[in-house]
Write an enzyme that holds these catalytic residues in place. Structure first.
Site, PDB file in Angstrom:
ATOM      1  N   GLU A 181      -6.834  12.185  -4.479  1.00  0.00           N
ATOM      2  CA  GLU A 181      -7.112  13.588  -4.170  1.00  0.00           C
ATOM      3  C   GLU A 181      -6.416  14.517  -5.154  1.00  0.00           C
ATOM      4  O   GLU A 181      -5.282  14.267  -5.561  1.00  0.00           O
ATOM      5  CB  GLU A 181      -6.636  13.944  -2.747  1.00  0.00           C
ATOM      6  CG  GLU A 181      -7.568  13.445  -1.662  1.00  0.00           C
ATOM      7  CD  GLU A 181      -7.232  13.990  -0.275  1.00  0.00           C
ATOM      8  OE1 GLU A 181      -8.028  13.755   0.644  1.00  0.00           O
ATOM      9  OE2 GLU A 181      -6.181  14.639  -0.110  1.00  0.00           O
ATOM     10  N   HIS A 228       3.686   7.357   8.040  1.00  0.00           N
ATOM     11  CA  HIS A 228       2.944   7.208   6.780  1.00  0.00           C
ATOM     12  C   HIS A 228       1.599   7.920   6.788  1.00  0.00           C
ATOM     13  O   HIS A 228       0.974   8.059   5.745  1.00  0.00           O
ATOM     14  CB  HIS A 228       2.765   5.744   6.427  1.00  0.00           C
ATOM     15  CG  HIS A 228       1.571   5.072   7.064  1.00  0.00           C
ATOM     16  ND1 HIS A 228       1.340   5.095   8.423  1.00  0.00           N
ATOM     17  CD2 HIS A 228       0.560   4.361   6.532  1.00  0.00           C
ATOM     18  CE1 HIS A 228       0.231   4.430   8.681  1.00  0.00           C
ATOM     19  NE2 HIS A 228      -0.271   3.981   7.563  1.00  0.00           N
ATOM     20  N   GLY A 229       1.101   8.346   7.950  1.00  0.00           N
ATOM     21  CA  GLY A 229      -0.215   8.991   7.957  1.00  0.00           C
ATOM     22  C   GLY A 229      -0.573   9.415   9.362  1.00  0.00           C
ATOM     23  O   GLY A 229       0.274   9.420  10.263  1.00  0.00           O
ATOM     24  N   ALA A 230      -1.812   9.729   9.548  1.00  0.00           N
ATOM     25  CA  ALA A 230      -2.223  10.209  10.858  1.00  0.00           C
ATOM     26  C   ALA A 230      -2.670   9.060  11.765  1.00  0.00           C
ATOM     27  O   ALA A 230      -2.436   9.072  12.966  1.00  0.00           O
ATOM     28  CB  ALA A 230      -3.356  11.221  10.712  1.00  0.00           C
ATOM     29  N   GLY A 231      -3.321   8.080  11.199  1.00  0.00           N
ATOM     30  CA  GLY A 231      -3.862   6.990  12.003  1.00  0.00           C
ATOM     31  C   GLY A 231      -5.237   7.346  12.553  1.00  0.00           C
ATOM     32  O   GLY A 231      -5.528   8.520  12.823  1.00  0.00           O
ATOM     33  N   HIS A 265       4.271   1.766   1.796  1.00  0.00           N
ATOM     34  CA  HIS A 265       4.470   1.763   3.244  1.00  0.00           C
ATOM     35  C   HIS A 265       4.103   0.453   3.945  1.00  0.00           C
ATOM     36  O   HIS A 265       3.979   0.435   5.158  1.00  0.00           O
ATOM     37  CB  HIS A 265       3.791   2.975   3.908  1.00  0.00           C
ATOM     38  CG  HIS A 265       2.380   3.251   3.482  1.00  0.00           C
ATOM     39  ND1 HIS A 265       1.966   4.463   3.021  1.00  0.00           N
ATOM     40  CD2 HIS A 265       1.304   2.465   3.458  1.00  0.00           C
ATOM     41  CE1 HIS A 265       0.685   4.415   2.738  1.00  0.00           C
ATOM     42  NE2 HIS A 265       0.255   3.215   3.003  1.00  0.00           N
ATOM     43  N   CYS A 302       0.871  -1.168   0.000  1.00  0.00           N
ATOM     44  CA  CYS A 302       0.000   0.000   0.000  1.00  0.00           C
ATOM     45  C   CYS A 302       0.914   1.226   0.000  1.00  0.00           C
ATOM     46  O   CYS A 302       1.969   1.212   0.627  1.00  0.00           O
ATOM     47  CB  CYS A 302      -0.859  -0.013   1.261  1.00  0.00           C
ATOM     48  SG  CYS A 302      -2.028   1.348   1.323  1.00  0.00           S
TER      49      CYS A 302
END
Lengths: 476, 126
Positions: free
Chosen positions: A206, A399-402, A324, A98
């Site tokens: 996006e 990799h992101g906010a979670g 990731h 991913c």
């Protein structure tokens, strides 16, 4: 999380010494607020990883770490094959490779804003998204194996994108060592008509505007300036990766005892790197990486088709593509020696520092681009790998906010229609086949990505380069 | 997402866990039982069997692009034979929220409760 067992190595780096069965310490990169906000399960899971055979130096967790399956999401761990190291299906996760890729439109955001509604509708019609969606391709067995061996290079060969894209993808768009023959018929069947599909859940496409530049020099090297419009695509290896994860997780969980590996948690399912099942998994997992790269390449082509129609002046070169959820053989300094080790990153991005030979020549001096996904209403970030990060956690970043709450809770708090309307009022157009899915993915259901990015920057894992804000969001 | 099935027998708990799996994706009451699929699996123990069962259902959902609203399970010696009834995904009517990727071993339990009922549960990655 109870942080009493941790000692600060710096304001954004905390160590829990090895105790009991742990072979190495746990190191978490986070400021104190983020650390305290983490689930106790992160500590427990990172400690379990620290007890696996052949792990070297430390079991790491990134600033966005949260409770995963076996390994924490946001976990990084390297294993030495010469020390009986293991490869873990649980350490990679279900959605193998991913990742996020980012394309520059070559346009300013006001040009996009002028056609925002039409662009949103056209992208939504063109990009297969959501449960049950299928792509234009149906892969017969021979084509399936070619895709699994060739990755994005295979897709470019079929006319999806340009050869120039390949140098902007990790591994040059084609993961070496993939063995399509190690991928089960079930996994291939799940992927048969899913090429070029976005998926669902937290996956998205996006159109974004560059809202802030934090490092002018690196941003310029990445081709980014304030006010630019970019496109980000977040998705993975679809059903094929999920099936490979499912099958090998089970096989490794059952066979662990035969390898004399005591698993404190079945989700830590692993096998010695040099074992038959370990090698079989690596061949299949690398094929799944190629599937993810090919999938994002096909989606890129579809995006370009839409832009060619709606905004023909757009060019859409690929800035970079990062995964990731992977396990890759990399050469790192371990103690006083350089060694080849198996680096697992689960919900963590590779973030190699400036000068690394695996970074494309045009970006090499800036450091590897890292893309941190936000949610529909919050920002995403572009970061760059640092020299310091190479010695902190094998050149890795968040990799992101979670998620901050469960899907149930999000559904209780928000309606899909309400989220779409609220975001539209803020100038963000959301298109999705599922209003329930939109509610479950409401921006408020995610943690503060800003805090995560700041911690990664302060820890030295990766440098903050640019902030991206959404204009259009296609959700599955 | 966690799924939990309860029933008077272990088989009923497995059926209810599968129904909970459907509910992760869509409201099972909106799904019509138009087609039937047969499934079978076996495992070294009942917990692994639950994971295998749910993964078999996920596989059928993914490859047939269907949702199921009714399940029937029979169990014997860690062997399962099952049937599932459902229909093709109708995006407008079902508004499917998310695809299950796989059933996991997290919070995995199959047990008889003090009141004699059966519980079957685990977390499903979505």
């Amino acid at each position: 999380m109870d942080i009493s067992g941790f000692k600060p190595l710096s304001p954004c780096q905390w160590e829990m010494p090895a105790t009991g069965a742990m072979r190495v310490p746990v190191v978490i990169f986070a400021d104190e607020t983020l650390l305290r906000a983490m689930d106790d399960k992160v500590r427990e899971q990172a400690a379990n990883v620290a007890a696996l055979p052949g792990i070297i130096e430390a079991s790491y967790a990134m600033p966005d770490a949260h409770w995963g399956y076996g390994f924490p999401i946001g976990g990084v761990a390297a294993f030495d094959p010469e020390e009986g190291g293991v490869v873990s299906a649980g350490g990679v996760g279900f959605d193998i490779s991913c990742g996020v890729r980012c394309l520059h439109t070559g346009l300013q955001w006001d040009a996009v804003k002028a056609v925002q509604e039409r662009l949103a509708d056209r992208l939504f019609r063109r990009i297969p998204a959501g449960v049950g969606s299928t792509g234009e391709l149906t892969l017969m067995p021979q084509a399936m194996d070619a895709m699994l061996a060739g990755g994005a290079r295979w897709a470019v060969g079929l006319g999806y994108g340009d050869a120039a894209d390949l140098e902007r993808i990790e591994e040059g768009g084609q993961m070496a060592g993939a063995e399509p023959g190690r991928v089960s018929l079930h996994a291939k069947q799940r992927q048969r008509d899913e090429m070029g599909t976005l998926g669902s859940g937290n996956h998205y496409l996006e159109v974004q505007r560059v809202a802030e530049i934090h490092d002018e020099a690196i941003a310029a090297a990445f081709g980014l300036a304030r006010g630019d419009a970019v496109v980000s695509i977040h998705c993975g290896s679809r059903g094929l990766g999920h099936q490979i994860g499912t099958e090998f997780l089970r096989e490794m969980a059952v066979s662990a005892a035969t390898h004399r590996i005591a698993l404190p948690d079945r989700e830590l399912a692993c096998a010695p790197i040099d074992s038959e099942v370990g090698q079989r998994y690596l061949g299949a997992m690398r094929a799944a990486i190629n599937c993810a790269l090919a999938n994002r390449q096909i989606l890129t082509h579809l995006v370009r088709e839409v832009f060619a129609d709606v905004l023909p002046q757009a060019r859409l070169p690929l800035i970079y593509d990062v995964s990731h959820n992977t396990c890759r053989v990399e050469r790192h300094r371990v103690g006083r020696h350089m060694k080849h080790v198996y680096v697992h990153r689960k919900g963590a991005t590779r973030a190699f520092g400036p000068g690394h030979p695996d970074i494309p020549a045009a970006l090499r001096e800036a450091g590897q681009p890292v893309f941190i996904g936000g949610s529909m209403g919050t920002a995403s970030y572009v970061l760059a790998g640092t020299a310091q990060g190479m010695s902190l956690a094998y050149g890795s970043a968040c990799h992101g906010a979670g998620r901050a709450m469960s899907r149930h809770e999000a559904l209780r708090r928000w309606s899909g229609r309400g989220v779409v309307a609220e975001l539209a009022a803020r100038g963000i157009l959301v298109r999705s086949p599922s209003l329930r899915g939109v509610a479950e993915e409401a921006p408020g259901a995610y943690k503060d990505v800003e805090a995560v990015v700041e911690a990664a920057d302060r820890a030295g894992l990766a440098r903050r380069v640019a902030k991206l804000e959404p204009l259009v969001c296609v959700k599955g | 997402m966690g799924v939990r099935g309860r029933g008077g027998t272990c088989a009923e708990a497995f059926e209810q866990a599968a129904l909970a799996l459907t509910a992760i994706v869509a409201d099972p009451r909106q799904v019509h039982p138009l087609e039937r699929v047969e499934l079978a699996c076996e495992a070294p123990d009942d917990e692994l069997l639950l994971v295998d069962w749910l993964n078999a259902v996920i596989y059928e959902m993914d490859t047939r692009h269907v949702l199921f609203c009714r399940y029937r399970v029979s169990l014997a010696c860690h062997r399962l034979r099952g049937e599932a009834w459902g229909e093709s995904v109708d995006v407008r009517r079902h508004s499917p929220a998310v695809e299950p990727k796989g059933a996991t071993y997290t919070a995995l339990a199959v047990r008889r409760e003090a009141d004699g009922s059966w519980l079957a549960q685990c977390v499903v990655d979505v």
